[in-house]
Design an enzyme around this catalytic site. Structure first.
Site, PDB file in Angstrom:
ATOM      1  CB  CYS A   1      -5.234   8.676  12.481  1.00 12.57           C
ATOM      2  SG  CYS A   1      -4.770   7.792  10.977  1.00 12.57           S
TER       3      CYS A   1
ATOM      4  CG  HIS B   1      -4.543   1.758   3.896  1.00 13.01           C
ATOM      5  ND1 HIS B   1      -5.531   2.335   4.664  1.00 13.01           N
ATOM      6  CD2 HIS B   1      -4.873   0.449   3.777  1.00 13.01           C
ATOM      7  CE1 HIS B   1      -6.422   1.414   4.986  1.00 13.01           C
ATOM      8  NE2 HIS B   1      -6.053   0.258   4.462  1.00 13.01           N
TER       9      HIS B   1
ATOM     10  CG  HIS C   1      -3.890  -3.370   1.206  1.00 10.46           C
ATOM     11  ND1 HIS C   1      -3.746  -4.019   2.409  1.00 10.46           N
ATOM     12  CD2 HIS C   1      -4.953  -2.555   1.360  1.00 10.46           C
ATOM     13  CE1 HIS C   1      -4.694  -3.613   3.247  1.00 10.46           C
ATOM     14  NE2 HIS C   1      -5.446  -2.730   2.630  1.00 10.46           N
TER      15      HIS C   1
HETATM   16  P1  5GP Z   1      -7.912  -2.039   5.400  1.00 17.50           P
HETATM   17  O1  5GP Z   1      -8.802  -3.189   5.759  1.00 17.50           O
HETATM   18  O2  5GP Z   1      -8.278  -0.790   6.156  1.00 17.50           O
HETATM   19  O3  5GP Z   1      -7.808  -1.811   3.915  1.00 17.50           O
HETATM   20  O4  5GP Z   1      -6.458  -2.478   5.819  1.00 17.50           O
HETATM   21  C1  5GP Z   1      -5.847  -2.095   7.014  1.00 17.50           C
HETATM   22  C2  5GP Z   1      -4.553  -2.849   7.094  1.00 17.50           C
HETATM   23  O5  5GP Z   1      -3.751  -2.241   8.091  1.00 17.50           O
HETATM   24  C3  5GP Z   1      -4.724  -4.318   7.479  1.00 17.50           C
HETATM   25  O6  5GP Z   1      -4.140  -5.130   6.473  1.00 17.50           O
HETATM   26  C4  5GP Z   1      -3.988  -4.424   8.813  1.00 17.50           C
HETATM   27  O7  5GP Z   1      -3.293  -5.653   8.953  1.00 17.50           O
HETATM   28  C5  5GP Z   1      -3.047  -3.241   8.784  1.00 17.50           C
HETATM   29  N1  5GP Z   1      -2.732  -2.690  10.089  1.00 17.50           N
HETATM   30  C6  5GP Z   1      -3.615  -2.345  11.067  1.00 17.50           C
HETATM   31  N2  5GP Z   1      -2.963  -1.860  12.129  1.00 17.50           N
HETATM   32  C7  5GP Z   1      -1.641  -1.876  11.821  1.00 17.50           C
HETATM   33  C8  5GP Z   1      -0.461  -1.491  12.536  1.00 17.50           C
HETATM   34  O8  5GP Z   1      -0.495  -1.022  13.678  1.00 17.50           O
HETATM   35  N3  5GP Z   1       0.740  -1.655  11.901  1.00 17.50           N
HETATM   36  C9  5GP Z   1       0.809  -2.166  10.634  1.00 17.50           C
HETATM   37  N4  5GP Z   1       2.038  -2.295  10.115  1.00 17.50           N
HETATM   38  N5  5GP Z   1      -0.287  -2.548   9.942  1.00 17.50           N
HETATM   39  C10 5GP Z   1      -1.492  -2.407  10.526  1.00 17.50           C
HETATM   40 ZN    ZN Z   2      -4.083   9.523   9.680  1.00 16.49          ZN
END
Ligand code: 5GP
Ligand code: ZN
Length: 113
Positions: free
Chosen positions: A4, A100, A102
């Site tokens: 993960c 998570h 945002h």
């Molecule tokens: P989701 O689409 O799952 O709600 O958002 C995942 C978020 O994680 C995206 O905004 C993406 O830019 C961020 N993200 C993915 N991989 C990484 C990483 O390795 N480091 C950081 N800081 N953010 C990440």
């Molecule tokens: Zn995890």
């Protein structure tokens, strides 16, 4: 969860720009910001999605929302406002399967980001 990406960020196997950390919560800058301020807040416990949350997770989720509010104020977002988003599973647009939230702000946001 060694596979993960967010657990690996928690374990500092992958670098991140940490905004806040305690025993239960990590907040760090999104690597691909969609707004001037774009911070992710996660529980250190691996929970895959909002749909996997149980009663025992309610306290840490509450703490995450409160911490998001505090970070928003620290970043000066409280006056004009901000957005807190959780994407759940495929139709919600979730890409990383460690729950998570945002925190987005710093400009007038569109309806969807
Ligand atoms: P989701 O689409 O799952 O709600 O958002 C995942 C978020 O994680 C995206 O905004 C993406 O830019 C961020 N993200 C993915 N991989 C990484 C990483 O390795 N480091 C950081 N800081 N953010 C990440
Ligand atoms: Zn995890």
């Amino acid at each position: 969860m060694s596979d993960c990406i967010f657990c690996r960020i928690i374990n500092q196997e992958i670098p991140s720009k940490i905004v806040y950390e305690d025993d239960e919560i990590l907040a760090f800058e999104d690597v691909n910001p969609l707004a001037p301020i774009h911070i992710l807040l996660i529980p250190k416990k691996h929970i895959a999605t909002m749909d996997d949350v149980t009663e025992e997770d309610s306290a840490v989720l509450g703490r995450i929302l409160l911490k998001a509010k505090e970070i928003a104020a620290e970043k000066g977002l409280n006056e004009n406002g901000y957005r807190i988003v959780n994407n759940c599973k495929a139709h919600g647009g979730q890409e990383v399967f460690h729950i998570h939230f945002h925190l987005l702000g710093g400009e007038k946001l569109g309806l969807f980001v």
